[in-house]
Structures are given as structure tokens and as C-alpha cells.
Design a protein around this motif. Structure first.
Motif, PDB file in Angstrom:
ATOM      1  N   VAL A  87       2.196   0.293 -15.764  1.00  0.00           N
ATOM      2  CA  VAL A  87       1.817  -1.120 -15.808  1.00  0.00           C
ATOM      3  C   VAL A  87       2.441  -1.824 -17.011  1.00  0.00           C
ATOM      4  O   VAL A  87       2.898  -2.977 -16.896  1.00  0.00           O
ATOM      5  CB  VAL A  87       0.278  -1.258 -15.846  1.00  0.00           C
ATOM      6  N   THR A  88       2.496  -1.145 -18.148  1.00  0.00           N
ATOM      7  CA  THR A  88       2.954  -1.804 -19.367  1.00  0.00           C
ATOM      8  C   THR A  88       4.451  -1.668 -19.609  1.00  0.00           C
ATOM      9  O   THR A  88       5.016  -2.454 -20.376  1.00  0.00           O
ATOM     10  CB  THR A  88       2.213  -1.232 -20.592  1.00  0.00           C
ATOM     11  N   ASN A 166       1.648 -10.089   3.376  1.00  0.00           N
ATOM     12  CA  ASN A 166       2.622 -10.373   2.325  1.00  0.00           C
ATOM     13  C   ASN A 166       3.269  -9.097   1.797  1.00  0.00           C
ATOM     14  O   ASN A 166       4.446  -9.099   1.420  1.00  0.00           O
ATOM     15  CB  ASN A 166       1.958 -11.130   1.177  1.00  0.00           C
ATOM     16  N   ALA A 167       2.495  -8.014   1.748  1.00  0.00           N
ATOM     17  CA  ALA A 167       3.058  -6.741   1.300  1.00  0.00           C
ATOM     18  C   ALA A 167       4.147  -6.277   2.268  1.00  0.00           C
ATOM     19  O   ALA A 167       5.192  -5.758   1.840  1.00  0.00           O
ATOM     20  CB  ALA A 167       1.953  -5.683   1.192  1.00  0.00           C
ATOM     21  N   ALA A 257      14.400   2.276  -9.029  1.00  0.00           N
ATOM     22  CA  ALA A 257      13.943   0.982  -9.550  1.00  0.00           C
ATOM     23  C   ALA A 257      13.288   0.154  -8.443  1.00  0.00           C
ATOM     24  O   ALA A 257      12.263  -0.503  -8.663  1.00  0.00           O
ATOM     25  CB  ALA A 257      15.118   0.220 -10.168  1.00  0.00           C
ATOM     26  N   ALA A 258      13.874   0.181  -7.241  1.00  0.00           N
ATOM     27  CA  ALA A 258      13.303  -0.568  -6.119  1.00  0.00           C
ATOM     28  C   ALA A 258      11.930  -0.035  -5.742  1.00  0.00           C
ATOM     29  O   ALA A 258      11.010  -0.805  -5.438  1.00  0.00           O
ATOM     30  CB  ALA A 258      14.248  -0.504  -4.918  1.00  0.00           C
ATOM     31  N   ALA A 259      11.765   1.287  -5.765  1.00  0.00           N
ATOM     32  CA  ALA A 259      10.455   1.873  -5.455  1.00  0.00           C
ATOM     33  C   ALA A 259       9.424   1.478  -6.499  1.00  0.00           C
ATOM     34  O   ALA A 259       8.261   1.185  -6.172  1.00  0.00           O
ATOM     35  CB  ALA A 259      10.578   3.387  -5.364  1.00  0.00           C
ATOM     36  N   THR A 260       9.836   1.439  -7.773  1.00  0.00           N
ATOM     37  CA  THR A 260       8.931   1.002  -8.842  1.00  0.00           C
ATOM     38  C   THR A 260       8.494  -0.438  -8.622  1.00  0.00           C
ATOM     39  O   THR A 260       7.312  -0.784  -8.746  1.00  0.00           O
ATOM     40  CB  THR A 260       9.633   1.135 -10.203  1.00  0.00           C
ATOM     41  N   ALA A 262       8.482  -2.102  -5.761  1.00  0.00           N
ATOM     42  CA  ALA A 262       7.648  -2.195  -4.557  1.00  0.00           C
ATOM     43  C   ALA A 262       6.201  -1.825  -4.862  1.00  0.00           C
ATOM     44  O   ALA A 262       5.264  -2.498  -4.417  1.00  0.00           O
ATOM     45  CB  ALA A 262       8.210  -1.279  -3.467  1.00  0.00           C
ATOM     46  N   LEU A 263       6.015  -0.759  -5.645  1.00  0.00           N
ATOM     47  CA  LEU A 263       4.657  -0.335  -5.983  1.00  0.00           C
ATOM     48  C   LEU A 263       3.967  -1.382  -6.853  1.00  0.00           C
ATOM     49  O   LEU A 263       2.798  -1.723  -6.629  1.00  0.00           O
ATOM     50  CB  LEU A 263       4.714   1.010  -6.699  1.00  0.00           C
TER      51      LEU A 263
END
Length: 341
Positions: A87-88, A166-167, A257-260, A262-263
Motif C-alpha cells: 500500500v505504501t 468498474n473492476a 507492474a501491471a499486476a500490481t 490491477a490489484l
């Protein structure tokens, strides 16, 4: 191969691996570094074995690998610490690094939407092109479908439905970006729907109602879609131009990076869904509803361009330091390198 020169170039990386293997607790970043160094050193040992160097060098490296393997297999991840780091650091940094792409998507999307909103009112050509019926009062009149859409279902059920929808849109824009055209089409259709709705509401003289219902949740929701679309298109462009890396390596890095993203966007869209489900149809004065949306949008942008920028810069500095340290000469030969007891 000159074994002394080879050991001279990689000694610091081997010492770093040994340091990490001896620690009792590792952070998430240190665990990733340990695994990467372990794999690299394993390959290097296999290469050295072919050259038959002094037994002391291979014995020392084998000891480090054994200790590292035990650390990797026996380590336990602090789940809450990993969530906090995601998160940070990881999510905002990933969004910040993709900023040029999603800001570009935002500019084009809003430009197309504004152009359609200006063209549609009073234009018979626009109505024929988009199949708009001559009478749209059932949607634009007070109490019409545009307004009742937000209040015809219970708030909690509507928020969950909006979040799910939206997801899916964001995930589609992100992961179809590898093919570029499907993501562009999806983004255009969203811009088309928003622009035509704005144009029809403007034609009915009800732009105040349009912005009153769209802006509270729409600012954060659209930003999330821009981020997803930009990251997806960046992934697709990597397939065309991988840069200095191999195509497989560049795609793997960009895919992570895309998976990060998306999550992380699932949480952002949850917030926008709650606003759309509970704030947009609340009946509160429009300035209050829009103000809540502005606070959510500003909070997200500050989050990305504050902690996200700092995390991305810190990571870039670590990579630069690691690369320079690995390549820097120290003057120690292979026979002088030993594992501390």
C-alpha cells in the motif's frame, strides 16, 4: 575465463548474499534480493565448476548457497508487513512510474468526451451517427433514467454492483492493452457514452444535474480507468519496443507492474463504488457531494505523486547503487575471497 577476474567482479554480490542468508528476519525487499542473488550465484557456481578453479572458492560459495537455500525455504513472511509495503510503496510507485501513459490517456479521453458533448446538442448528424432517438426526455427529464439509475437499487447492493462492473472495465483496459486496439476501443466506448450523455443533458438544459451526479464518484472512477488504460497500453508498447532489455524480460517486468496496478486499483474502485452507492444518490446538496468526490480525487493524486514518487525514486537509487557496486573493482583476487565463519 579468467577465474580471478570473474571472482573479482562478483565478490561483493556474493558477500551480500552471505549477509542476507545470516539474518534472522528479512523485509520483503530483502527476501526478493536474497532469491535473486541465490539464483544468480547458483548459475555462477555452475559456470565456475566447468573451469576447475581452486577448491576453496567453490567450497565457500557452496556454503553460502546452502545457507541461502535454508533461509529461503525456512523463511516466514509477515503478511501484514507485506500488505503495508504494497500500500505504501509498491502500488503508488507503480502508478507513478506509469504516469506519462495514464495522463496521456486522460487527456485524450477527456478531449474526446468534451468534443462529443459539444457536438451532440442540436446536431441531427450526431443523432443519426449514434442512433439517438429524437425524444430523449425519458432519460434527461427530472426523475428520468439518468437520475433514477443511482437510486433504483439499495445502496449497498448498488455499490457492490458498481465496484464489480468498474473492476471488470479497468481490468479489461489494463490486460487487453497488450493488444493495444481492444484497450483503445474500450476506452473510446466509455468516452462515447459519457460524451453523448453530457451532450443530451446539455441540450435539455440540465448540465447542473449531470455534473451533480457524475462528479462525486466519477473523478476517482475515471482516474482509475485512466491508470488501467495507460498501464495496459504501456504493456502493449513494450511488446513492440522492449528497449534495451530482451522482449521476454521487458514484458515480464512490465507484466509484474501491471499486476500490481490491477490489484491496487481494486481498492481505489471500491472507494469510488462506495461513493457512487451512498453519496451520489444521497440527496445531499450538490456542492457537498461534489466536494466529497474532490477530496477523494485529490487524496489519490497526492498519494501517487507524494509517497509514490518517493518510493519510485528510492527504488531507482537502490538499483543504481547495486549496479555500480557490482561492477566496481575492489582489487581482491579469487583466492583471497573467503566466507567469514
Amino acid at each position: 575465463m579468467d577465474v580471478d577476474a570473474y571472482a573479482y567482479a562478483h565478490r561483493r554480490a556474493w558477500e551480500r548474499l552471505d549477509q542476507l542468508a545470516r539474518r534472522r528476519r528479512l523485509t520483503g525487499a530483502e527476501s526478493d534480493e536474497l532469491v535473486a542473488l541465490y539464483r544468480r550465484t547458483s548459475q555462477q557456481v555452475a559456470r565456475l565448476q566447468v573451469q576447475s578453479p581452486e577448491a576453496g572458492l567453490l567450497a565457500g560459495l557452496s556454503t553460502v548457497l546452502a545457507r541461502s537455500r535454508a533461509q529461503i525455504l525456512g523463511s516466514r513472511t509477515d503478511a501484514w508487513a507485506e500488505i503495508a509495503r504494497f500500500v505504501t510503496h509498491r502500488f503508488p510507485a507503480a502508478v507513478y512510474r506509469a504516469r506519462r501513459w495514464w495522463l496521456g490517456v486522460a487527456a485524450v479521453f477527456l478531449g474526446v468526451t468534451a468534443g462529443l458533448a459539444i457536438w451532440v446538442p442540436g446536431s441531427g448528424t450526431a443523432r443519426r451517427a449514434f442512433g439517438i432517438p429524437s425524444d430523449t426526455g425519458d432519460m434527461t427529464d427530472p426523475g428520468g433514467r439518468f437520475e433514477t439509475y443511482y437510486s433504483e437499487h439499495p445502496h449497498d447492493a448498488f455499490a457492490a454492483q458498481v465496484w464489480t462492473n468498474n473492476a471488470w472495465v479497468a481490468a479489461g483496459a489494463l490486460f487487453t492493452g497488450a493488444l493495444i486496439l481492444p484497450a483503445v476501443y474500450m476506452l473510446f466506448m466509455n468516452a462515447l457514452n459519457l460524451g453523448v450523455s453530457a451532450g443530451l443533458m446539455a441540450e435539455a438544459g440540465r448540465l447542473d444535474a449531470f455534473f451533480g451526479f457524475i462528479l462525486p464518484h466519477g473523478m476517482l472512477e475515471l482516474t482509475a480507468i485512466f491508470v488501467a488504460g495507460g498501464a495496459g497500453l504501456q504493456l502493449g508498447w513494450t511488446l513492440i519496443d522492449p528497449g534495451r532489455d530482451s522482449r521476454a524480460r521487458a514484458l515480464a517486468r512490465r507484466g509484474r507492474a501491471a499486476a500490481t496496478i490491477a490489484l491496487g486499483l481494486s481498492g481505489v474502485l471500491l472507494v469510488s463504488g462506495l461513493i457512487e452507492g451512498f453519496v451520489t444518490p444521497s440527496g445531499w446538496p450538490a456542492p457537498i457531494r461534489i466536494g466529497i468526490g474532490v477530496l477523494a480525487e485529490v487524496g489519490f493524486l497526492v498519494y501517487v505523486f507524494g509517497p509514490g514518487r518517493w518510493a519510485a525514486q528510492a527504488e531507482a537509487m537502490r538499483r543504481t547503487a547495486a549496479a555500480s557496486e557490482t561492477s566496481r573493482a575492489t582489487g581482491t583476487s579469487a583466492t583471497e575471497w573467503r566466507i567469514p565463519a
